[in-house]
Design a protein around this motif. Structure first.
Motif, PDB file in Angstrom:
ATOM      1  N   ARG A  15       5.549  -0.918   1.576  1.00 40.10           N
ATOM      2  CA  ARG A  15       4.658   0.065   0.947  1.00 40.10           C
ATOM      3  C   ARG A  15       3.590   0.547   1.915  1.00 40.10           C
ATOM      4  N   THR A  16       3.093  -0.333   2.789  1.00 38.60           N
ATOM      5  CA  THR A  16       2.083   0.084   3.758  1.00 38.60           C
ATOM      6  C   THR A  16       2.648   1.165   4.671  1.00 38.60           C
ATOM      7  N   ALA A  17       3.870   0.997   5.151  1.00 42.62           N
ATOM      8  CA  ALA A  17       4.502   2.005   6.012  1.00 42.62           C
ATOM      9  C   ALA A  17       4.638   3.336   5.277  1.00 42.62           C
ATOM     10  N   GLU A  18       5.029   3.277   4.004  1.00 36.94           N
ATOM     11  CA  GLU A  18       5.156   4.499   3.208  1.00 36.94           C
ATOM     12  C   GLU A  18       3.812   5.216   3.079  1.00 36.94           C
ATOM     13  N   LEU A  19       2.766   4.447   2.790  1.00 38.79           N
ATOM     14  CA  LEU A  19       1.433   5.030   2.643  1.00 38.79           C
ATOM     15  C   LEU A  19       0.952   5.618   3.967  1.00 38.79           C
ATOM     16  N   PHE A  20       1.187   4.899   5.060  1.00 41.34           N
ATOM     17  CA  PHE A  20       0.796   5.406   6.376  1.00 41.34           C
ATOM     18  C   PHE A  20       1.497   6.724   6.689  1.00 41.34           C
ATOM     19  N   THR A  21       2.769   6.840   6.335  1.00 31.95           N
ATOM     20  CA  THR A  21       3.517   8.083   6.574  1.00 31.95           C
ATOM     21  C   THR A  21       2.859   9.245   5.829  1.00 31.95           C
ATOM     22  N   GLY A  22       2.482   9.006   4.586  1.00 30.96           N
ATOM     23  CA  GLY A  22       1.804  10.042   3.803  1.00 30.96           C
ATOM     24  C   GLY A  22       0.457  10.425   4.389  1.00 30.96           C
ATOM     25  N   ILE A  23      -0.302   9.419   4.842  1.00 34.35           N
ATOM     26  CA  ILE A  23      -1.613   9.686   5.445  1.00 34.35           C
ATOM     27  C   ILE A  23      -1.438  10.513   6.713  1.00 34.35           C
ATOM     28  N   LYS A  24      -0.498  10.098   7.553  1.00 36.17           N
ATOM     29  CA  LYS A  24      -0.288  10.800   8.822  1.00 36.17           C
ATOM     30  C   LYS A  24       0.161  12.235   8.591  1.00 36.17           C
ATOM     31  N   SER A  25       0.993  12.471   7.588  1.00 38.60           N
ATOM     32  CA  SER A  25       1.439  13.838   7.324  1.00 38.60           C
ATOM     33  C   SER A  25       0.289  14.716   6.844  1.00 38.60           C
ATOM     34  N   LYS A  26      -0.693  14.119   6.188  1.00 39.82           N
ATOM     35  CA  LYS A  26      -1.837  14.875   5.674  1.00 39.82           C
ATOM     36  C   LYS A  26      -2.933  15.042   6.723  1.00 39.82           C
ATOM     37  N   LEU A  27      -3.224  13.980   7.478  1.00 40.65           N
ATOM     38  CA  LEU A  27      -4.352  13.995   8.416  1.00 40.65           C
ATOM     39  C   LEU A  27      -3.952  14.131   9.883  1.00 40.65           C
ATOM     40  N   GLY A  28      -2.671  13.936  10.163  1.00 44.87           N
ATOM     41  CA  GLY A  28      -2.231  13.968  11.557  1.00 44.87           C
ATOM     42  C   GLY A  28      -2.448  12.655  12.274  1.00 44.87           C
ATOM     43  N   MET A  29      -3.002  11.687  11.598  1.00 44.04           N
ATOM     44  CA  MET A  29      -3.293  10.357  12.138  1.00 44.04           C
ATOM     45  C   MET A  29      -3.507   9.408  10.975  1.00 44.04           C
ATOM     46  N   VAL A  30      -3.527   8.127  11.269  1.00 40.92           N
ATOM     47  CA  VAL A  30      -3.918   7.129  10.273  1.00 40.92           C
ATOM     48  C   VAL A  30      -5.226   6.518  10.778  1.00 40.92           C
ATOM     49  N   PRO A  31      -6.366   6.934  10.198  1.00 36.90           N
ATOM     50  CA  PRO A  31      -7.654   6.418  10.670  1.00 36.90           C
ATOM     51  C   PRO A  31      -7.705   4.886  10.627  1.00 36.90           C
ATOM     52  N   ASN A  32      -8.488   4.326  11.538  1.00 35.28           N
ATOM     53  CA  ASN A  32      -8.594   2.869  11.663  1.00 35.28           C
ATOM     54  C   ASN A  32      -9.010   2.184  10.362  1.00 35.28           C
ATOM     55  N   MET A  33      -9.894   2.813   9.586  1.00 34.04           N
ATOM     56  CA  MET A  33     -10.283   2.201   8.318  1.00 34.04           C
ATOM     57  C   MET A  33      -9.055   2.031   7.425  1.00 34.04           C
ATOM     58  N   MET A  34      -8.223   3.058   7.366  1.00 32.22           N
ATOM     59  CA  MET A  34      -7.032   2.996   6.510  1.00 32.22           C
ATOM     60  C   MET A  34      -5.991   2.038   7.086  1.00 32.22           C
ATOM     61  N   GLN A  35      -5.902   1.960   8.410  1.00 35.87           N
ATOM     62  CA  GLN A  35      -5.002   0.976   9.023  1.00 35.87           C
ATOM     63  C   GLN A  35      -5.422  -0.430   8.614  1.00 35.87           C
ATOM     64  N   THR A  36      -6.706  -0.667   8.561  1.00 32.17           N
ATOM     65  CA  THR A  36      -7.201  -1.988   8.200  1.00 32.17           C
ATOM     66  C   THR A  36      -7.003  -2.256   6.711  1.00 32.17           C
ATOM     67  N   LEU A  37      -7.223  -1.245   5.880  1.00 34.44           N
ATOM     68  CA  LEU A  37      -6.926  -1.394   4.455  1.00 34.44           C
ATOM     69  C   LEU A  37      -5.445  -1.683   4.240  1.00 34.44           C
ATOM     70  N   GLY A  38      -4.597  -1.298   5.198  1.00 39.23           N
ATOM     71  CA  GLY A  38      -3.160  -1.484   5.090  1.00 39.23           C
ATOM     72  C   GLY A  38      -2.709  -2.926   4.988  1.00 39.23           C
ATOM     73  N   HIS A  39      -3.588  -3.876   5.266  1.00 36.46           N
ATOM     74  CA  HIS A  39      -3.238  -5.289   5.054  1.00 36.46           C
ATOM     75  C   HIS A  39      -2.923  -5.544   3.581  1.00 36.46           C
ATOM     76  N   SER A  40      -3.525  -4.736   2.700  1.00 32.50           N
ATOM     77  CA  SER A  40      -3.259  -4.845   1.266  1.00 32.50           C
ATOM     78  C   SER A  40      -2.776  -3.490   0.776  1.00 32.50           C
ATOM     79  N   PRO A  41      -1.466  -3.329   0.599  1.00 32.22           N
ATOM     80  CA  PRO A  41      -0.973  -2.049   0.093  1.00 32.22           C
ATOM     81  C   PRO A  41      -1.651  -1.649  -1.229  1.00 32.22           C
ATOM     82  N   ALA A  42      -1.960  -2.628  -2.065  1.00 32.73           N
ATOM     83  CA  ALA A  42      -2.626  -2.324  -3.333  1.00 32.73           C
ATOM     84  C   ALA A  42      -4.010  -1.735  -3.093  1.00 32.73           C
TER      85      ALA A  42
END
Length: 193
Positions: A15-42
């Protein structure tokens, strides 16, 4: 140095990979804050869901950025100040409006009521009085907009506190230091009079 390690998008799974893909498509990057939140997909999905829902609400993008800047300044969140200074510019805020929002003020009376209320929510831990609500209504805010102001403040407190704990590397241009009584140039540099 971050206190919690970001999840690299290239190594994210499930799920984290899926969310990152969506973030990157919207922002062009996955900001570090969101990468860190990625430890918990929820946690990441909860943050993204609330942010997205509020983005489709009654408040404008500039109003949401003014709230984010006021709250970020009140909570001394350098990451959020950098991110929302950049996002505020993208939403149409001027350098002066960004500075004013950080100071909890504005030239426009309606914007002043908005950021003043946001700051009061932070400073008073949500304990506002009838006069505070009446002031918002006198400046044209509906009860639906007031609900969204409270939720936007809450969303920004969430990210401020998360960033205080995680201390992600800031991947946006740093927000300028605020001068006590000064002005900011178009390049974002602030100085005193």
């Amino acid at each position: 140095m971050p206190r919690l390690t970001p999840v690299a998008p290239s190594s994210a799974t499930g799920r984290t990979a899926e969310l990152f893909t969506g973030i990157k498509s919207k922002l062009g990057m996955v900001p570090n804050m969101m990468q860190t939140l990625g430890h918990s997909p929820a946690a990441l999905e909860g943050y993204l869901s609330l942010s997205s829902a509020l983005g489709g609400g009654l408040l404008t993008a500039t109003q949401r950025e003014q709230i984010a800047l006021a709250v970020g300044q009140a909570n001394s969140c350098d990451y959020c100040l950098a991110a929302h200074s950049a996002l505020g510019k993208m939403a149409g805020l001027t350098v002066d409006q960004i500075r004013d929002a950080r100071l909890g003020t504005a030239v426009d009376a309606k914007d002043e009521a908005l950021v003043g209320f946001a700051r009061k929510l932070v400073d008073e831990n949500g304990h506002v009085d009838d006069a505070d609500l009446a002031n918002l209504k006198q400046h044209g805010f509906s009860e639906g907009e007031i609900v969204e102001i409270v939720l936007n403040v809450s969303l920004n407190i969430l990210t401020n506190y998360f960033n205080h704990v995680a201390d992600p590397k800031i991947d946006f241009p740093a927000a300028p230091e605020l001068a006590a009584a000064g002005t900011c140039s178009s390049n974002g540099t602030c100085s005193t009079h």
